[in-house]
Design a protein around this motif. Structure first.
Motif, PDB file in Angstrom:
ATOM      1  N   ASN A   8      36.678  34.788  59.089  1.00 29.52           N
ATOM      2  CA  ASN A   8      36.758  33.502  58.586  1.00 29.52           C
ATOM      3  C   ASN A   8      37.694  33.793  57.645  1.00 29.52           C
ATOM      4  O   ASN A   8      37.535  34.308  56.165  1.00 29.52           O
ATOM      5  CB  ASN A   8      35.237  33.747  57.824  1.00 29.52           C
ATOM      6  CG  ASN A   8      34.081  33.461  58.591  1.00 29.52           C
ATOM      7  OD1 ASN A   8      34.420  32.774  59.658  1.00 29.52           O
ATOM      8  ND2 ASN A   8      33.283  33.981  57.944  1.00 29.52           N
ATOM      9  N   SER A   9      38.713  33.105  57.171  1.00 33.03           N
ATOM     10  CA  SER A   9      39.818  32.171  56.339  1.00 33.03           C
ATOM     11  C   SER A   9      39.666  31.941  55.149  1.00 33.03           C
ATOM     12  O   SER A   9      40.508  31.824  54.505  1.00 33.03           O
ATOM     13  CB  SER A   9      41.523  32.252  57.157  1.00 33.03           C
ATOM     14  OG  SER A   9      40.907  30.618  57.706  1.00 33.03           O
ATOM     15  N   CYS A  10      38.925  31.268  55.267  1.00 36.33           N
ATOM     16  CA  CYS A  10      38.266  31.081  54.174  1.00 36.33           C
ATOM     17  C   CYS A  10      37.625  32.396  52.806  1.00 36.33           C
ATOM     18  O   CYS A  10      37.611  31.509  52.099  1.00 36.33           O
ATOM     19  CB  CYS A  10      37.076  29.559  53.721  1.00 36.33           C
ATOM     20  SG  CYS A  10      35.229  30.089  53.871  1.00 36.33           S
ATOM     21  N   LEU A  11      37.607  33.194  53.322  1.00 39.99           N
ATOM     22  CA  LEU A  11      36.717  34.104  52.417  1.00 39.99           C
ATOM     23  C   LEU A  11      37.858  35.518  51.906  1.00 39.99           C
ATOM     24  O   LEU A  11      37.734  35.745  51.474  1.00 39.99           O
ATOM     25  CB  LEU A  11      35.357  34.538  52.912  1.00 39.99           C
ATOM     26  CG  LEU A  11      34.443  33.976  53.507  1.00 39.99           C
ATOM     27  CD1 LEU A  11      33.309  34.440  53.868  1.00 39.99           C
ATOM     28  CD2 LEU A  11      34.274  33.340  52.233  1.00 39.99           C
ATOM     29  N   SER A  12      39.171  35.133  51.872  1.00 37.48           N
ATOM     30  CA  SER A  12      40.097  36.422  52.284  1.00 37.48           C
ATOM     31  C   SER A  12      41.017  35.467  51.211  1.00 37.48           C
ATOM     32  O   SER A  12      41.743  34.500  51.971  1.00 37.48           O
ATOM     33  CB  SER A  12      40.162  36.835  53.796  1.00 37.48           C
ATOM     34  OG  SER A  12      41.198  37.516  53.871  1.00 37.48           O
ATOM     35  N   LEU A  13      41.666  36.553  50.689  1.00 40.85           N
ATOM     36  CA  LEU A  13      42.985  36.134  49.726  1.00 40.85           C
ATOM     37  C   LEU A  13      44.309  36.545  50.320  1.00 40.85           C
ATOM     38  O   LEU A  13      43.972  37.012  50.900  1.00 40.85           O
ATOM     39  CB  LEU A  13      42.535  36.757  48.355  1.00 40.85           C
ATOM     40  CG  LEU A  13      41.576  37.074  47.774  1.00 40.85           C
ATOM     41  CD1 LEU A  13      41.287  37.497  45.873  1.00 40.85           C
ATOM     42  CD2 LEU A  13      42.276  35.375  47.074  1.00 40.85           C
ATOM     43  N   ALA A  14      44.824  35.763  50.778  1.00 36.51           N
ATOM     44  CA  ALA A  14      45.586  35.486  51.393  1.00 36.51           C
ATOM     45  C   ALA A  14      46.876  36.872  51.011  1.00 36.51           C
ATOM     46  O   ALA A  14      47.628  38.002  52.344  1.00 36.51           O
ATOM     47  CB  ALA A  14      47.126  34.289  50.808  1.00 36.51           C
ATOM     48  N   LEU A  15      46.946  37.307  49.431  1.00 40.40           N
ATOM     49  CA  LEU A  15      47.558  38.445  49.180  1.00 40.40           C
ATOM     50  C   LEU A  15      47.404  39.933  50.017  1.00 40.40           C
ATOM     51  O   LEU A  15      47.736  40.541  49.830  1.00 40.40           O
ATOM     52  CB  LEU A  15      47.640  38.598  47.988  1.00 40.40           C
ATOM     53  CG  LEU A  15      48.731  38.050  47.329  1.00 40.40           C
ATOM     54  CD1 LEU A  15      49.020  37.946  45.739  1.00 40.40           C
ATOM     55  CD2 LEU A  15      49.823  37.946  47.445  1.00 40.40           C
ATOM     56  N   MET A  16      45.815  39.694  49.453  1.00 41.48           N
ATOM     57  CA  MET A  16      45.461  40.750  50.837  1.00 41.48           C
ATOM     58  C   MET A  16      45.924  41.238  52.297  1.00 41.48           C
ATOM     59  O   MET A  16      45.491  42.235  53.105  1.00 41.48           O
ATOM     60  CB  MET A  16      43.721  40.818  50.882  1.00 41.48           C
ATOM     61  CG  MET A  16      42.719  40.984  49.562  1.00 41.48           C
ATOM     62  SD  MET A  16      40.948  39.645  49.965  1.00 41.48           S
ATOM     63  CE  MET A  16      40.789  41.235  50.943  1.00 41.48           C
ATOM     64  N   HIS A  17      46.037  40.609  52.383  1.00 41.05           N
ATOM     65  CA  HIS A  17      46.746  40.764  54.226  1.00 41.05           C
ATOM     66  C   HIS A  17      48.542  40.665  54.504  1.00 41.05           C
ATOM     67  O   HIS A  17      49.302  40.738  55.319  1.00 41.05           O
ATOM     68  CB  HIS A  17      46.412  39.367  55.130  1.00 41.05           C
ATOM     69  CG  HIS A  17      44.890  39.536  54.762  1.00 41.05           C
ATOM     70  ND1 HIS A  17      44.283  39.654  55.947  1.00 41.05           N
ATOM     71  CD2 HIS A  17      44.301  38.577  54.131  1.00 41.05           C
ATOM     72  CE1 HIS A  17      42.788  40.033  55.528  1.00 41.05           C
ATOM     73  NE2 HIS A  17      42.924  38.380  54.747  1.00 41.05           N
ATOM     74  N   GLU A  18      48.685  41.349  53.578  1.00 41.94           N
ATOM     75  CA  GLU A  18      50.119  42.210  53.574  1.00 41.94           C
ATOM     76  C   GLU A  18      50.972  42.862  54.243  1.00 41.94           C
ATOM     77  O   GLU A  18      49.938  43.458  54.475  1.00 41.94           O
ATOM     78  CB  GLU A  18      50.835  42.511  52.403  1.00 41.94           C
ATOM     79  CG  GLU A  18      52.263  42.839  52.136  1.00 41.94           C
ATOM     80  CD  GLU A  18      53.132  42.210  51.986  1.00 41.94           C
ATOM     81  OE1 GLU A  18      54.324  42.362  52.311  1.00 41.94           O
ATOM     82  OE2 GLU A  18      53.662  41.439  51.407  1.00 41.94           O
ATOM     83  N   GLY A  19      51.346  42.324  55.171  1.00 48.12           N
ATOM     84  CA  GLY A  19      51.801  43.151  56.476  1.00 48.12           C
ATOM     85  C   GLY A  19      51.325  42.570  57.604  1.00 48.12           C
ATOM     86  O   GLY A  19      51.200  43.578  58.726  1.00 48.12           O
TER      87      GLY A  19
END
Length: 206
Positions: free
Chosen positions: A108-119
């Motif tokens: 669920n992309s509404c629960l995930s901080l964008a910066l957690m997904h580097e790379g």
């Protein structure tokens, strides 16, 4: 029967983004002059970059961004990358409308901080089709009328693609219903959604 071009447009985007016009604010003459003078004084100086750097691979394309430390992945996809097929529903991880794949896993992309997904490698609904060829799940959803208003459909499809790729999930209807339980269809098209998923399974040889 609807024409193939029409269904491709529908299933590849599932809802077009709204366009909103914005009026320019009125500035008093003195304020406008001061603003112009400040702009001239700052000419040649690089504007500061707001936010933290973030690099993602989105639908196969490498994207370098700057995002606010508290920006959620859903908003970055929709607002900065204009991938509006991913929908903002409940904003609390309860409806599944915002489902995307991160490194092949549905979240669920509404629960995930964008910066957690580097790379990380992100796939949205816009990345499923190959040119004019729909993904088998997209094609099955169209043929089984597995939607009504269409708002939840992109999330339903993304979850369905993920569960069909997960060998731990059973093939029977009860197992599919359980695996899809995080995706809510307020129109109640669950029977058709199930039929579409099972049809897509047979098309994909699974």
């Amino acid at each position: 029967m609807a024409d193939p071009a029409g269904r491709r447009r529908f299933l590849k985007s599932l809802g077009a983004s709204s366009l909103a016009g914005a009026s320019a604010a009125w500035l008093p003459n003195a304020h406008a002059q001061t603003t112009a003078e400040n702009a001239l004084a700052g000419a040649g100086t690089a504007a500061p970059v707001d936010g933290e750097p973030l690099t993602l691979t989105v639908n196969g394309q490498r994207r370098a961004l700057h995002v606010a430390p508290n920006a959620i992945l859903l908003d970055v996809l929709r607002d900065q990358l204009q991938l509006t097929g991913t929908k903002k529903g409940c904003d609390h991880g309860q409806c599944g409308a915002c489902t995307v794949h991160v490194n092949g896993i549905s979240i669920n992309s509404c629960l995930s901080l964008a910066l957690m997904h580097e790379g990380d490698a992100i796939t949205t609904i816009e990345g499923l089709a190959r040119g004019d060829t729909l993904h088998p799940v997209q094609a099955a959803f169209w043929e089984h009328d597995a939607y009504q208003c269409g708002y939840c459909t992109s999330g339903q499809i993304m979850s369905a693609v993920a569960i069909l790729a997960d060998k731990r999930i059973g093939h029977d209807d009860a197992a599919v219903r359980e695996a899809m339980s995080g995706n809510i269809c307020r129109c109640g098209a669950y029977r058709n959604i199930l039929a579409a998923i099972q049809d897509a399974r047979s098309r994909m040889g699974g």
